[in-house]
Design a protein around this motif. Sequence first.
Motif, mmCIF file in Angstrom:
data_model
loop_
_atom_site.group_PDB
_atom_site.id
_atom_site.type_symbol
_atom_site.label_atom_id
_atom_site.label_comp_id
_atom_site.label_asym_id
_atom_site.label_seq_id
_atom_site.Cartn_x
_atom_site.Cartn_y
_atom_site.Cartn_z
ATOM 1 N N ASN A 184 61.244 91.523 52.359
ATOM 2 C CA ASN A 184 59.819 91.577 52.683
ATOM 3 C C ASN A 184 59.145 92.877 52.252
ATOM 4 O O ASN A 184 57.916 92.910 52.135
ATOM 5 C CB ASN A 184 59.642 91.404 54.200
ATOM 6 C CG ASN A 184 58.199 91.149 54.595
ATOM 7 O OD1 ASN A 184 57.541 90.279 54.015
ATOM 8 N ND2 ASN A 184 57.700 91.899 55.560
ATOM 9 N N SER B 131 58.895 88.281 49.392
ATOM 10 C CA SER B 131 57.881 87.581 50.170
ATOM 11 C C SER B 131 56.516 87.565 49.491
ATOM 12 O O SER B 131 55.606 86.873 49.954
ATOM 13 C CB SER B 131 57.748 88.205 51.561
ATOM 14 O OG SER B 131 57.341 89.557 51.468
ATOM 15 N N HIS C 157 57.647 84.145 48.144
ATOM 16 C CA HIS C 157 58.276 83.361 49.213
ATOM 17 C C HIS C 157 57.748 83.880 50.546
ATOM 18 O O HIS C 157 58.428 84.582 51.283
ATOM 19 C CB HIS C 157 59.800 83.474 49.119
ATOM 20 C CG HIS C 157 60.361 82.932 47.845
ATOM 21 N ND1 HIS C 157 60.481 81.579 47.619
ATOM 22 C CD2 HIS C 157 60.812 83.553 46.727
ATOM 23 C CE1 HIS C 157 60.996 81.388 46.417
ATOM 24 N NE2 HIS C 157 61.208 82.564 45.850
ATOM 25 N N LEU D 103 56.081 85.068 54.058
ATOM 26 C CA LEU D 103 56.417 85.068 55.478
ATOM 27 C C LEU D 103 55.212 84.729 56.350
ATOM 28 O O LEU D 103 55.313 84.742 57.570
ATOM 29 C CB LEU D 103 56.970 86.436 55.896
ATOM 30 C CG LEU D 103 58.438 86.708 55.589
ATOM 31 C CD1 LEU D 103 58.785 88.160 55.910
ATOM 32 C CD2 LEU D 103 59.342 85.778 56.369
ATOM 33 N N PHE E 165 58.165 80.071 53.409
ATOM 34 C CA PHE E 165 58.860 80.818 52.366
ATOM 35 C C PHE E 165 58.476 80.362 50.967
ATOM 36 O O PHE E 165 59.301 80.298 50.060
ATOM 37 C CB PHE E 165 60.389 80.773 52.588
ATOM 38 C CG PHE E 165 60.809 81.496 53.836
ATOM 39 C CD1 PHE E 165 61.012 82.861 53.827
ATOM 40 C CD2 PHE E 165 60.963 80.806 55.028
ATOM 41 C CE1 PHE E 165 61.368 83.537 54.983
ATOM 42 C CE2 PHE E 165 61.327 81.465 56.199
ATOM 43 C CZ PHE E 165 61.530 82.842 56.166
ATOM 44 N N THR E 166 57.204 80.027 50.802
ATOM 45 C CA THR E 166 56.618 79.792 49.492
ATOM 46 C C THR E 166 55.123 80.012 49.602
ATOM 47 O O THR E 166 54.533 79.785 50.667
ATOM 48 C CB THR E 166 56.896 78.371 48.980
ATOM 49 O OG1 THR E 166 56.210 78.174 47.737
ATOM 50 C CG2 THR E 166 56.430 77.313 49.969
ATOM 51 N N THR F 225 60.282 76.433 48.393
ATOM 52 C CA THR F 225 60.593 76.934 49.727
ATOM 53 C C THR F 225 62.050 77.386 49.757
ATOM 54 O O THR F 225 62.893 76.845 49.043
ATOM 55 C CB THR F 225 60.369 75.855 50.797
ATOM 56 O OG1 THR F 225 60.757 76.381 52.078
ATOM 57 C CG2 THR F 225 61.176 74.600 50.516
ATOM 58 N N ARG G 237 63.633 77.421 52.711
ATOM 59 C CA ARG G 237 64.223 76.800 53.894
ATOM 60 C C ARG G 237 65.352 75.858 53.474
ATOM 61 O O ARG G 237 65.229 75.104 52.515
ATOM 62 C CB ARG G 237 63.156 76.056 54.693
ATOM 63 C CG ARG G 237 62.269 77.028 55.462
ATOM 64 C CD ARG G 237 61.345 76.328 56.428
ATOM 65 N NE ARG G 237 60.753 77.318 57.345
ATOM 66 C CZ ARG G 237 61.304 77.711 58.464
ATOM 67 N NH1 ARG G 237 62.464 77.205 58.848
ATOM 68 N NH2 ARG G 237 60.722 78.617 59.223
ATOM 69 N N LEU H 195 69.247 84.838 53.883
ATOM 70 C CA LEU H 195 68.884 83.499 53.425
ATOM 71 C C LEU H 195 69.722 82.420 54.111
ATOM 72 O O LEU H 195 69.256 81.293 54.323
ATOM 73 C CB LEU H 195 69.036 83.403 51.909
ATOM 74 C CG LEU H 195 68.057 84.245 51.086
ATOM 75 C CD1 LEU H 195 68.390 84.158 49.604
ATOM 76 C CD2 LEU H 195 66.617 83.827 51.338
ATOM 77 N N LEU I 271 68.383 80.532 57.234
ATOM 78 C CA LEU I 271 67.257 79.594 57.094
ATOM 79 C C LEU I 271 67.689 78.136 57.152
ATOM 80 O O LEU I 271 66.871 77.244 56.930
ATOM 81 C CB LEU I 271 66.531 79.867 55.785
ATOM 82 C CG LEU I 271 65.940 81.279 55.621
ATOM 83 C CD1 LEU I 271 65.233 81.412 54.278
ATOM 84 C CD2 LEU I 271 65.005 81.624 56.759
#
Length: 455
Positions: free
Chosen positions: A269, A277, A280, A282, A292-293, A354, A356, A445, A448
Motif C-alpha cells: 500500500n 494499491s 489494486h 484498498l 483490490f482493483t 481483483t 481476492r 496476498l 485474501l
Amino acid sequence: MKLTRTTVLAGAFLLGATMAPSAADLPPKEALGKKLFFDTGLSVNGTQSCAACHAPEAGFTGPDAAANAGGAVYEGALPNHFGNRKPPTSAYAGDSPILHQDASGNWVGGMFWDGRATGKVLGDPLAEQAQGPYLNPLEQAIANAQVLCAKVKKADYAGLFEDVWGSGSLDCARDVNGVYEKIGRSVAAYERSQEVNPFTSKFDQFWDNAKAAGKDVARIRCGSGGMGGGGGMGGAMGCPGSGMDPNRWTQFRNLGLNDNELQGLAVFNDPNRANCSACHSLEAGSNGYPLFTDFGYDNIGTPKNPANPFYSMPPAWNPDGQNWVDYGLGGYLKNAGYPLEVYGPQMGTHKVPTLRNVDQRPTPDFVKAYGHNGFFKSLEDIVFFYHWRAMMDGGMCNGDGMGGGGMGGNCEAMSTMFPPPEVEQNRATLGMFPRPQVDNIVLFLKTLSDGYFTR
C-alpha cells in the motif's frame, strides 16, 4: 480435464469453509443464475458449463492444474478450440462500471481482459460478459441465441426462469433477444451473490477488527527510521515499523494479521514502496470492503506465454499465427473504430484483476496461473517479477539505483531473468521494493482467500 460438474471442497481456505449452499438457499434470480452457471447442457455438445473455466474451488477461475501449468488457456466445448487468454475470476466483478474514460483520460470498467464487454448495451458489463461464452465458437460454441433459448426452455429449471422473469418469458419465437438478455442478467445476479462474493477471508476479519478499533486500513504504510520494528532492510526501501506516522504497520498489530502479513500489506500500500494499491485499490467497494482493483487497464510488461495454444489455432481464428500479439484494450479500441490517439496509448494494456482469492486452490500443490496469458505459475513468480521489473527500470544495473547498482555484479544474469515484454509500449512504471518484501507481499496476498471464517 473438462468439468462436467463442479465440486466445492471443504477446508479452511475454501468457499465458505463448508459445502457451497444449493440454489434453493439463494434468492430466485440468483438461484436461476446458479443453475445457468453450472449447466453443461448450455454448450454445443453438453460438455461445458461456465464453471469449467470459473470453478469455485479455484477462486472462480481455471480449475485444471495441468492447463494452468502450460498455456493456461482453456479448451472450449469443441476439441482443439482454444481462446487466446487465461480465464479471469468471475467473482468480485459486479462493481465494474460501464467502460469509459475518467476525468484523467484513463479507461475504466468493462469486462474481459480487453474490456470488450463494455456494458453499453445492457447497462451492465457483468451481464454482457455472461452472455459472451455461450455463443463464442471457441468456448461453449452454441450456434445462436435461438438455440441457447431452446436449451434453457428444455432445462429442468425452465419453471424457475418463468417464476423470476414472468409467464411467457421463455418465448423463443417472440422475444429471443429478450431471453438472451435475461440469461445474462441472471448469471450476473449469481456472480454478484453472497455465495460468490462472501468476503470471508482472513483480511476481511482484519478489516472488520481495524474498523472497530477506529483504524483505516486503506492508509497503512511503512514507518520511518532504521531496522526497528522488524522492518527488515530498513531505510528508504525497507519497511520499518518505527517513527511517528500513526498509520505505520506496527499500529495495526493484534487485529488479525501477523507481522509478516502486515509488512506485506504495508509495502503493498505504501506509495514509496511497491504501491500495488495504486491499481489494486484498498478503497472500499459497494459491499464496504476493498475489491483490490481500480477496474482500470495497465501494461506491466508481461512476456509472451509461448505455450499458449492459440498460437497454433487455424487462420480462421488466428490469422497471425505465431506472430499474434495481444494488444489488450488497445486492440479492442482499434477494432471498434477508435482513432489512433485513443487506442494508441492503450496498446498492450489489460484489465487490472481483483486479487481476492488470488491464492484460492483445492490443494496446496495445485498450480494456478497469473497474468492475462498465464505466463506466471505462482504468486511468488509474479510478485518477484514486479520487484525485478522495478529494479531493472530503476537503474539497478547501471549504478543509478540503490547502493550504486545493488546486484552484486550479477547484473547480466539478472537482466535476462525474464523474457522481454510482449508489448513494450505503454509499459507502466512499477514501485520499487526490496527482495525480502516479496515474501511478505505473498504472505499478505494469501490472506485474501475466502473461507477463513463464517459470517
